[in-house]
Enzyme design. Sequence first.
Site, PDB file in Angstrom:
ATOM      1  N   GLU A 203      -5.608  56.494  -2.614  1.00 17.22           N
ATOM      2  CA  GLU A 203      -4.547  57.154  -1.830  1.00 17.22           C
ATOM      3  C   GLU A 203      -4.591  56.674  -0.379  1.00 17.22           C
ATOM      4  O   GLU A 203      -3.557  56.451   0.233  1.00 17.22           O
ATOM      5  CB  GLU A 203      -4.671  58.683  -1.893  1.00 17.22           C
ATOM      6  CG  GLU A 203      -4.694  59.267  -3.294  1.00 17.22           C
ATOM      7  CD  GLU A 203      -3.620  58.744  -4.229  1.00 17.22           C
ATOM      8  OE1 GLU A 203      -2.512  58.447  -3.760  1.00 17.22           O
ATOM      9  OE2 GLU A 203      -3.904  58.597  -5.444  1.00 17.22           O
TER      10      GLU A 203
ATOM     11  N   GLU B 157       7.037  62.338  -5.141  1.00 13.55           N
ATOM     12  CA  GLU B 157       7.179  61.121  -5.928  1.00 13.55           C
ATOM     13  C   GLU B 157       7.310  61.515  -7.395  1.00 13.55           C
ATOM     14  O   GLU B 157       6.556  62.383  -7.842  1.00 13.55           O
ATOM     15  CB  GLU B 157       5.965  60.190  -5.772  1.00 13.55           C
ATOM     16  CG  GLU B 157       6.222  58.840  -6.424  1.00 13.55           C
ATOM     17  CD  GLU B 157       5.100  57.821  -6.167  1.00 13.55           C
ATOM     18  OE1 GLU B 157       4.100  58.171  -5.509  1.00 13.55           O
ATOM     19  OE2 GLU B 157       5.240  56.709  -6.652  1.00 13.55           O
TER      20      GLU B 157
ATOM     21  N   GLY C  37      -3.242  62.440 -10.517  1.00 14.05           N
ATOM     22  CA  GLY C  37      -4.536  62.472  -9.826  1.00 14.05           C
ATOM     23  C   GLY C  37      -4.427  62.887  -8.367  1.00 14.05           C
ATOM     24  O   GLY C  37      -5.185  63.729  -7.886  1.00 14.05           O
ATOM     25  N   ALA C  38      -3.478  62.293  -7.662  1.00 14.89           N
ATOM     26  CA  ALA C  38      -3.325  62.582  -6.241  1.00 14.89           C
ATOM     27  C   ALA C  38      -2.044  61.921  -5.756  1.00 14.89           C
ATOM     28  O   ALA C  38      -1.404  61.173  -6.501  1.00 14.89           O
ATOM     29  CB  ALA C  38      -4.507  62.033  -5.448  1.00 14.89           C
ATOM     30  N   MET C  39      -1.684  62.207  -4.496  1.00 12.89           N
ATOM     31  CA  MET C  39      -0.433  61.681  -3.960  1.00 12.89           C
ATOM     32  C   MET C  39      -0.611  61.277  -2.505  1.00 12.89           C
ATOM     33  O   MET C  39      -1.134  62.038  -1.692  1.00 12.89           O
ATOM     34  CB  MET C  39       0.658  62.744  -4.110  1.00 12.89           C
ATOM     35  CG  MET C  39       1.998  62.339  -3.577  1.00 12.89           C
ATOM     36  SD  MET C  39       2.647  60.878  -4.456  1.00 12.89           S
ATOM     37  CE  MET C  39       3.536  60.075  -3.153  1.00 12.89           C
ATOM     38  N   GLU C  40      -0.116  60.088  -2.193  1.00 13.61           N
ATOM     39  CA  GLU C  40      -0.395  59.445  -0.900  1.00 13.61           C
ATOM     40  C   GLU C  40       0.566  59.831   0.219  1.00 13.61           C
ATOM     41  O   GLU C  40       0.813  59.019   1.123  1.00 13.61           O
ATOM     42  CB  GLU C  40      -0.367  57.925  -1.102  1.00 13.61           C
ATOM     43  CG  GLU C  40       1.024  57.326  -1.407  1.00 13.61           C
ATOM     44  CD  GLU C  40       1.342  57.129  -2.869  1.00 13.61           C
ATOM     45  OE1 GLU C  40       0.746  57.834  -3.711  1.00 13.61           O
ATOM     46  OE2 GLU C  40       2.191  56.282  -3.201  1.00 13.61           O
ATOM     47  N   ASN C  41       1.127  61.049   0.214  1.00 12.53           N
ATOM     48  CA  ASN C  41       2.057  61.452   1.278  1.00 12.53           C
ATOM     49  C   ASN C  41       1.513  61.047   2.641  1.00 12.53           C
ATOM     50  O   ASN C  41       0.329  61.211   2.918  1.00 12.53           O
ATOM     51  CB  ASN C  41       2.238  62.971   1.254  1.00 12.53           C
ATOM     52  CG  ASN C  41       2.402  63.508  -0.138  1.00 12.53           C
ATOM     53  OD1 ASN C  41       3.330  63.140  -0.830  1.00 12.53           O
ATOM     54  ND2 ASN C  41       1.460  64.335  -0.591  1.00 12.53           N
TER      55      ASN C  41
HETATM   56  N1  HT7 Z   1       1.721  57.470  -6.192  1.00 12.85           N
HETATM   57  C1  HT7 Z   1       1.262  58.646  -6.849  1.00 12.85           C
HETATM   58  C2  HT7 Z   1       2.092  58.919  -8.042  1.00 12.85           C
HETATM   59  C3  HT7 Z   1       2.172  60.359  -8.376  1.00 12.85           C
HETATM   60  C4  HT7 Z   1       3.140  60.894  -9.215  1.00 12.85           C
HETATM   61  C5  HT7 Z   1       4.162  60.297  -9.885  1.00 12.85           C
HETATM   62  C6  HT7 Z   1       4.952  61.111 -10.699  1.00 12.85           C
HETATM   63  C7  HT7 Z   1       4.718  62.479 -10.796  1.00 12.85           C
HETATM   64  C8  HT7 Z   1       3.677  63.031 -10.107  1.00 12.85           C
HETATM   65  C9  HT7 Z   1       2.886  62.237  -9.301  1.00 12.85           C
HETATM   66  N2  HT7 Z   1       1.820  62.535  -8.574  1.00 12.85           N
HETATM   67  C10 HT7 Z   1       1.403  61.375  -7.992  1.00 12.85           C
HETATM   68  C11 HT7 Z   1      -0.153  58.580  -7.263  1.00 12.85           C
HETATM   69  C12 HT7 Z   1      -0.815  57.301  -6.984  1.00 12.85           C
HETATM   70  O1  HT7 Z   1      -0.645  56.343  -7.705  1.00 12.85           O
HETATM   71  O2  HT7 Z   1      -1.479  57.199  -6.004  1.00 12.85           O
HETATM   72 ZN    ZN Z   2      -1.103  54.849  -6.425  1.00 11.46          ZN
END
Ligand code: HT7
Ligand code: ZN
Length: 871
Positions: free
Chosen positions: A297, A120, A260-264
Site C-alpha cells: 500500500e 476503489e 487486504g487493504a487500500m492505498e487511499n
Molecule cells: N488497490 C486496492 C484494491 C482494493 C479493492 C478493490 C475492489 C474492492 C475492494 C478493494 N479494496 C482494495 C488494494 C491493493 O491492491 O492495494
Molecule cells: Zn495494490
Amino acid sequence: PQTIYRKDYTPPSYLVETVELGFDLDPARTIVANRVTLRHNPDSKSRDIVLHGEDIELVALRLNGTELNPGQYILGAHTLTIKAAPLNAVLEIETTCVPQDNTTLSGLYVSNGSFYTQCEAEGFRRITYFPDRPDVMAKYTVMLRADKEKYPVLLSNGNLVEEGDLPDGRHYAKWEDPFKKPSYLFALVAARLVCQEETYTLQSGREVLLQVWVEDGNLDKTDYAMQSLKNSIRWDEERWGLELDLDRFMIVAVGDFNMGAMENKGLNIFNTKFVLANPSTATDVDFAGIEAVVGHEYFHNWTGNRVTCRDWFQLSLKEGLTVFRDQEFSADMIGTASGRAVTRIDQVRTLRQAQFPEDAGPMAHPVRPDSFVEINNFYTVTVYEKGAEVVRMYQTLLGREAFRKGMDLYFARHDEQAVTCDDFRAAMASASGRNLDQFERWYSQAGTPVVTASTSYDAEGQAYELTLAQRCPPTPGQPTKLPFHIPVAVGLLGADGFDLALNLEGETTVVLELTQAQQTFRFEGIREAPTPSLLRDFSAPVILEYPYTDDELVHLFRHDSDPVNRWEAGQRLAMTRLLKLTAAVQQGAELELDYGFIAAQRALLLDDGLDAAFREQALILPSESVVADQMDVVDPRAIHTARQFMRKTIATVLRAELLNAYAANETPGPYSPDAISAGKRGLKNLALAYLCAAPDTHIVELARRQFEGATNMTDRAAALVSLIHSGADAEQALRSFYEQFEHEALVVDKWFAIQANAPTTDVARVRELMQHPAFTLKTPNRARSLLFSFCNGNPAQFHAPDGSGYEFWAEHVIKLNALNPQVAARFARTMDRWRRYDPALQAHMRAALEKVAGAQKLSNDVLEVVSKALS
Ligand code: HT7
Ligand code: ZN
C-alpha cells in the site's frame, strides 16, 4: 448486464479541478454536500456532464449558482447527466446515503459502530454524484462533521487544516489533500480509535508523522505494522529514489473489509488481518503478510497514486508493478540469497496454485483485460501476480540498471497523470534502447505459455544445443496466440554438481530470449554432457516441459546452484509419484513409494548447509489442487488418499530424522518474526505435521505438549492443526483455544479455518459451525475463514459424491450475494473449473451453478462469474 470494452475508451467530457466535500455523518442518514469545479475537456467532443451515482438520494443540484429542476438533468439508474453544459461549471450537489445499511462495504459504511470508506474501484459514486473514473484527477478539500463522543477521530486524505467543536455535541475536522487524485483514492474515517504514532525523518531530513490507528485494546498489536511502514519508506528511498510526498501518513485498521487493504492517499485503510499482530495472536505467515501489505500500500503512493491508471483495464499498471515492488521489498528485507529464493518459491507456488488455473479456466483474461462486466471481478491473480511477473521480466531482460532507468523515466514522464500499460512499456523501451514491441503480447494474450525444451550434446564438438519451442493454449475469445518474448534463464550442471561456464566470460547463468515459435541455442566449449537447469529463478510465468529422468532430477535436487530450480526438481520428483499413486488408488492397486525418492528427501532434510526455511519449502509436497491440475479428469478423493499415503510413508521411513529436525529447530527465547527464526519454526512444524501423518502415542503427545506449552501463535496453531490431522481427539484443545482467544477476532478466524480444513469436516459439520454464536456471514474475514476455507481448502470433503458440497456452495453464494456482491463473486469462483471433474460430479456442479444463475436479484458481480463458468 452490460459488457464494457477497452476499445471503447473515450476521454472524459469534463475535467474536475477542485472538489469540496462536506459530510454530516449519521449512520441512518448521512448528508453529503459536494461542490465541484468542472472544465470542459478539449480532448472530448461531448458537452454533456456525466456523473455516476449509485444507491444515493439526490436532494439538491445547482449549476453555477442556479438550482436545477428535474427537467434540466437526466437521472438514470446509475448516472446523472447535464446536457449541453457550459464550458466552465460549478456544480453543487447534495445527496444522502444510509451507511448503516451498506453491507456491500463499498462506498461509506459502518463497521463496529464507526464510519469507513472504500472507493476503489467504483465506490465513490456510492457517496456522491461524480465522474467516478480514474482519469479524472482533482484536488480535494473535505469537511467532516460528526458526534464527538461516538466518533472522536475524524480523518481524511492529506493534511489536517482545521478542527473544532460544534453545537449539540458535534465536532468537525477539515482536511486538504495537496495532490491531485482520482476519486477512487478518496477516504474518510470517523471512529473511536487510538493510535501509535511516531515522527520519522526522511533521507532528505524532512520529518513526517506516521500513525497506525486501531480500536482500543489493540495497541499491543501495532508495532510490526509501524516497523514495516518505516522499512517501506526507507526502502523506497534507497532502491528507487522515491520519497514520501506528504507530511503525514496514516494507516487505519478495520474489521470489515472486502480485500487486504487500500492505498487511499495518505490514509491507507487496512483489513485488521494486515495490521494487528503480536506473538501470541499472529503466526509467522501473518507477520510476513503484514510486512508485504503495508509495503504494497505504501509503494502505491508512487505506483498508483502519483501515476495512476487511465482506465480500469490498465489496473495491472499499478497492481502488477506494485506487487513486484512489494515482492522485491520482502526479499530485500530478508537480505540473504537463500531467503530471497524462499520468497521466490512462494511466488511460484501462488502462480501455480491460483494463477495458472485462472489462466486455464472460464475467467481467463489477459493481464490487461479487453472487457469486463464488473471491474471488481478483475482484481485477480492474473492482474496482480502475473502482472508482477510481467514487470519482473522487464528487469530480467533489461538488467537491473536499465530497468531502474526505465522506472525513473516513467515517473519523469507521467507524474500526476493517468496512463496506460503501453506508456510503461514505452518508458522501459526508451530508457533501455530495446525494442519491446513483441513484449506487448504479455499484456494482450491470456493463457499460460508452454515451453518445451529438447537438448543434444555433441561430444566431439564439445557443443550443447538447446531447442526451445513455445505454444499457448486457446482461452475464451482468443483461439490462437502469437509467440511471446520469453526470457529463459539457463545453467548447465556438470556431473560433479557444479555449474559449467557457458561462455568466454565464465557466466554460469545466461538469459536466452525466446521470441519465435521455435529456436535453437548453442553452447560451445561444453566438456561433458550436462544436466540442464532451465528457467532459473522462474524467469518467466510459463509451464516448462522437459523429459527429465529421475537421475537428472535427483542431481538437480542435490546440487543446483539455483535454489528455485533445486526446489523445482524436488517438486517434479514428487509430482510423478503423486500422479502414479493417484492412479493406483483409482485402480485399487497396491500403493508404493520408491526408496530413491525418500532418500533424496532424507539427504535434503539432513543437509545442515541449507537454511531451515529452504529445507521446509523443499519438503512440502505439491498441494492437492496442483496435482489436480495435472490430471485430465480430477479425482479429489483419490488425490487426497495418494498424498496422505505419501506423507505417511515419508513420516514412517524418516521418523528419526524428522524427530531430530523437530528437536534441532526449537527457537528458545523471546519470539521474533525474523526470517531465520520463522524458517526454523517452519521446518520444526513441518516435521511435526509429517510425524502426525503416521502418529503413535509419543507423536500425539509431542503435538499436545507443543500446543499446551506454545509461547507463540505459530507453534500453537501448527500443533493444533497437526493434532487434528493425526486423528487424535482434539476436542479439548479446540475448546481451550477458543476460550483463550474468543475476544481476538483474527484468532477466532483461525479457529474456524482450522476446523474447515480438517479431514473429518464435512458439509454437515460446516453447517454446525455456522450456528456458532461467533459466526457471521456479514464480516468477510469470518465468511472466508469458514466457507472459503472449506470449499477451496478441503477438496476431498467439498467434492463429496452426493453433491452436498456444491448445494452448500450455491446456497451461500446466494446468501452472500444479498449482503456483499464482491465477496459473493469471489466465493463463486470456487466452481470455475467444474468441467474437469467426472460426469457424475459435473452434473451436481452444473445444477449448483444453474441454481445460482437463476437466483433472484443476482448482482452483476456473481452473474458474470457463473455465466462465464456455464458458457
Ligand atoms: N488497490 C486496492 C484494491 C482494493 C479493492 C478493490 C475492489 C474492492 C475492494 C478493494 N479494496 C482494495 C488494494 C491493493 O491492491 O492495494
Ligand atoms: Zn495494490
